[in-house]
Design an enzyme around this catalytic site. Structure first.
Site, mmCIF file in Angstrom:
data_model
loop_
_atom_site.group_PDB
_atom_site.id
_atom_site.type_symbol
_atom_site.label_atom_id
_atom_site.label_comp_id
_atom_site.label_asym_id
_atom_site.label_seq_id
_atom_site.Cartn_x
_atom_site.Cartn_y
_atom_site.Cartn_z
ATOM 1 N N GLU A 154 0.856 -1.192 0.000
ATOM 2 C CA GLU A 154 0.000 0.000 0.000
ATOM 3 C C GLU A 154 0.891 1.241 0.000
ATOM 4 O O GLU A 154 2.027 1.195 0.457
ATOM 5 C CB GLU A 154 -0.947 -0.012 1.203
ATOM 6 C CG GLU A 154 -0.249 -0.146 2.564
ATOM 7 C CD GLU A 154 0.427 1.100 3.044
ATOM 8 O OE1 GLU A 154 -0.028 2.187 2.647
ATOM 9 O OE2 GLU A 154 1.423 0.992 3.795
ATOM 10 N N ALA A 273 11.135 22.398 2.244
ATOM 11 C CA ALA A 273 12.140 22.350 3.306
ATOM 12 C C ALA A 273 11.467 22.662 4.633
ATOM 13 O O ALA A 273 10.447 23.338 4.684
ATOM 14 C CB ALA A 273 13.222 23.382 3.013
ATOM 15 N N CYS A 281 6.029 5.788 8.743
ATOM 16 C CA CYS A 281 6.627 5.075 7.596
ATOM 17 C C CYS A 281 8.088 5.402 7.326
ATOM 18 O O CYS A 281 8.943 4.526 7.382
ATOM 19 C CB CYS A 281 5.793 5.325 6.354
ATOM 20 S SG CYS A 281 4.180 4.554 6.473
HETATM 21 C C1 UDX Z 1 4.253 8.046 3.507
HETATM 22 C C2 UDX Z 1 4.158 7.818 1.989
HETATM 23 O O1 UDX Z 1 3.797 9.040 1.341
HETATM 24 C C3 UDX Z 1 3.177 6.720 1.679
HETATM 25 O O2 UDX Z 1 3.150 6.470 0.277
HETATM 26 C C4 UDX Z 1 3.610 5.474 2.425
HETATM 27 O O3 UDX Z 1 2.822 4.367 2.148
HETATM 28 C C5 UDX Z 1 3.648 5.748 3.913
HETATM 29 O O4 UDX Z 1 4.550 6.824 4.157
HETATM 30 P P1 UDX Z 1 2.896 9.433 5.319
HETATM 31 O O5 UDX Z 1 3.913 8.985 6.305
HETATM 32 O O6 UDX Z 1 1.462 9.344 5.688
HETATM 33 O O7 UDX Z 1 3.025 8.583 3.958
HETATM 34 O O8 UDX Z 1 3.189 10.948 4.986
HETATM 35 P P2 UDX Z 1 3.767 11.873 3.811
HETATM 36 O O9 UDX Z 1 2.687 12.729 3.315
HETATM 37 O O10 UDX Z 1 4.511 11.106 2.801
HETATM 38 O O11 UDX Z 1 4.737 12.830 4.649
HETATM 39 C C6 UDX Z 1 5.766 12.272 5.456
HETATM 40 C C7 UDX Z 1 6.518 13.353 6.189
HETATM 41 O O12 UDX Z 1 7.297 14.143 5.307
HETATM 42 C C8 UDX Z 1 5.672 14.320 6.999
HETATM 43 O O13 UDX Z 1 6.274 14.452 8.268
HETATM 44 C C9 UDX Z 1 5.750 15.616 6.223
HETATM 45 O O14 UDX Z 1 5.644 16.738 7.056
HETATM 46 C C10 UDX Z 1 7.143 15.517 5.611
HETATM 47 N N1 UDX Z 1 7.304 16.276 4.363
HETATM 48 C C11 UDX Z 1 6.581 15.936 3.252
HETATM 49 C C12 UDX Z 1 8.242 17.302 4.294
HETATM 50 O O15 UDX Z 1 8.918 17.627 5.282
HETATM 51 N N2 UDX Z 1 8.417 17.966 3.110
HETATM 52 C C13 UDX Z 1 7.719 17.654 1.980
HETATM 53 O O16 UDX Z 1 7.938 18.294 0.949
HETATM 54 C C14 UDX Z 1 6.762 16.608 2.060
#
Ligand code: UDX
Length: 465
Positions: A154, A273, A281
């Site tokens: 997933e 950033a 995850c």
């Molecule tokens: C992630 C993956 O996107 C998903 O496909 C996988 O199955 C599970 O892990 P998730 O952990 O729910 O999903 O969050 P995501 O939206 O990917 O963001 C992860 C983290 O990255 C967050 O803490 C977010 O704040 C941070 N982030 C995201 C950044 O710091 N900068 C960005 O540009 C994008």
């Protein structure tokens, strides 16, 4: 199709609700009686935008039960969506996956064919192990069972889980036999062809294209999931590394990200950033990938660096705060006795999940340095309080959880914006600055423009600008 889903966490419950909406006959199994009670009352045990509305609509068609034996024998397809928590050494613990497979094999009819699908994120080789477990159980039962094992990772993004489930970028199936691939193709037919009427809460995006279903071998499917998450994690770490250098040379990382994102090979997404990644995850999956690599004595310096850069960001923010106090208050022990307001506790907006959330590390750091902490989050305060139990046990007032941002900022020495919730985009900056003792804003997500915040009276510090 008749489906049994083992596990009703973020992945299991989202999948159950979406498959029920697509008219499959769904049963969901969970051992957690508290969760089951809520589900029997028609309430979602997780916070996820839109899930309650869909549960109201189709939840009554889903059978929630603690018993594998009650639902698996009649199912055609069984999805394992249980947790794979990290072990002490970082490797993913697949005990629950194996246990679920064992329980399934114990109740399968000898004369029926089943497709057993691993949806949990698992180390490479787990599908083979699951097949072995099933065979072992059949051998002890003295039967010749007929189970095909498949991997179907997933890609659920918390906060956007249902949107992603109805309109996926791709569906990945790792299997050796055609009947498993065929069963999964039938399961996902309405998504692959987008033949369902979109729910009113999740209209089909105009630009959405039909998703491909990619089939491959199970190990590649398992590997692909880790590689996808690690790549996204390192994309974020890369822009954070660039952000640090932007600060040194006087460049603005938001402009740099805008410019490099215009290259279609790079793209704009995941180039914000800030405080970096948290959640269930990226921290876990990058550690698990390194765990697999270690078993093969294979070095993965890029993955290691992505983690190092990410966790450094949390220290960087505390340093920025220390520097701001020195600049604005001129004291040597800049943190001692200061009151710091934390805006946002969840690891990202639209979730109450605080697993590996930057806010919690920052709070611990501030408390250790002698600051008083006030904290706000639209929904994650109860979960944060649980996570900070050890600190709170020493002194209930260590972290003062506040329901109102303006009350929180009253007399505070600084605000640190940690999670970019919508409500934090619309703060009355002038009002906040006026009522603080020292109007310092450390913007850990670059929500505000430096000019706007300074105009409002703040000593403003963002990331990489
Ligand atoms: C992630 C993956 O996107 C998903 O496909 C996988 O199955 C599970 O892990 P998730 O952990 O729910 O999903 O969050 P995501 O939206 O990917 O963001 C992860 C983290 O990255 C967050 O803490 C977010 O704040 C941070 N982030 C995201 C950044 O710091 N900068 C960005 O540009 C994008």
């Amino acid at each position: 199709m008749k489906i049994a889903i083992i596990g009703t966490g973020y992945v299991g419950l989202t999948t159950a609700v979406v498959l029920a909406y697509l008219n499959h006959e769904v049963a969901a199994v969970d051992k957690d009686t508290h969760k089951l009670k809520r589900l029997h009352e028609g309430k979602s045990p997780i916070h996820e935008p839109g899930i309650q509305t869909l549960l109201d609509e189709v939840g009554y068609t889903i059978r929630f039960t603690p018993s594998v034996a009650e639902v698996v024998p009649e199912a055609e397809l069984i999805l394992i969506a249980v947790g794979t928590p990290p072990k002490k050494n970082g490797e993913a613990d697949t005990r629950h996956v194996e246990q679920a497979a064992r329980e399934v094999a114990q109740v399968c009819h000898p004369n029926r064919h089943y497709t057993l699908v691993v949806k949990s994120t698992v180390p490479i080789g787990t599908n083979l192990r699951v097949a072995e477990v099933v065979d072992e159980v059949f051998a002890t039962r003295g039967i010749q069972g007929n189970v095909s094992v498949a991997s179907n990772p997933e890609f659920l993004q918390e906060g956007l889980a249902l949107q992603g489930a109805f309109y996926p970028d791709r569906i990945v199936v790792g299997a050796h036999c055609d009947d498993a691939i065929d069963a999964l193709r039938r399961l996902y037919q309405p998504l692959l062809e987008q033949t369902f009427d979109p729910p009113s809460t999740f209209p089909r995006p105009e630009t959405y294209h039909l998703p491909p279903m990619m089939t491959t071998d199970p190990s590649s499917a398992e590997m692909l999931k880790y590689a996808a998450n690690t790549f996204l994690a390192l994309k974020i770490s890369f822009i954070n590394e660039i952000a640090g250098l932007c600060e040194k040379v006087g460049a603005d990382v938001t402009e740099v990200a805008r410019g490099i994102g215009l290259d279609t090979r790079i793209g704009h997404r995941f180039l914000q950033a800030g405080l970096g990644w948290g959640g269930s995850c990226y921290p876990k999956d990058t550690a698990a990938l390194l765990g697999v690599a270690a078993q093969w004595e294979y070095a993965m310096p890029i993955t290691e660096a992505a983690r190092a850069v990410n966790f450094r960001q949390r220290e960087v923010i505390v340093e920025k705060l220390r520097d701001a106090f020195k600049t604005c208050c001129g004291e040597k022990n800049a943190m001692q006795g200061k009151t710091v307001g934390i805006l946002g506790l969840a690891f990202k907006p639209n979730t109450d999940d605080v697993r590996s959330a930057p806010a919690l590390d920052i709070i611990r750091c501030l408390v250790a340095a002698g600051a008083s902490v006030r904290a706000h989050d639209p929904i994650a305060m109860p979960n944060a309080e649980k996570d900070l139990q050890d600190l709170m046990a020493l002194d209930r007032t260590t972290v003062d959880f506040q329901e109102d941002v303006y009350r929180l900022s009253h007399g505070a020495d600084a605000l640190v914006l940690v999670t970019e919730w919508d409500i934090y985009h619309r703060l009355e900056l002038r009002r906040l600055a006026k009522q603080m003792r020292t109007p310092i804003l450390i913007d850990g997500r670059n929500v505000y423009s430096p000019h706007e915040a300074r105009e409002a009276g703040f000593h403003y510090v963002g990331v990489g600008r």
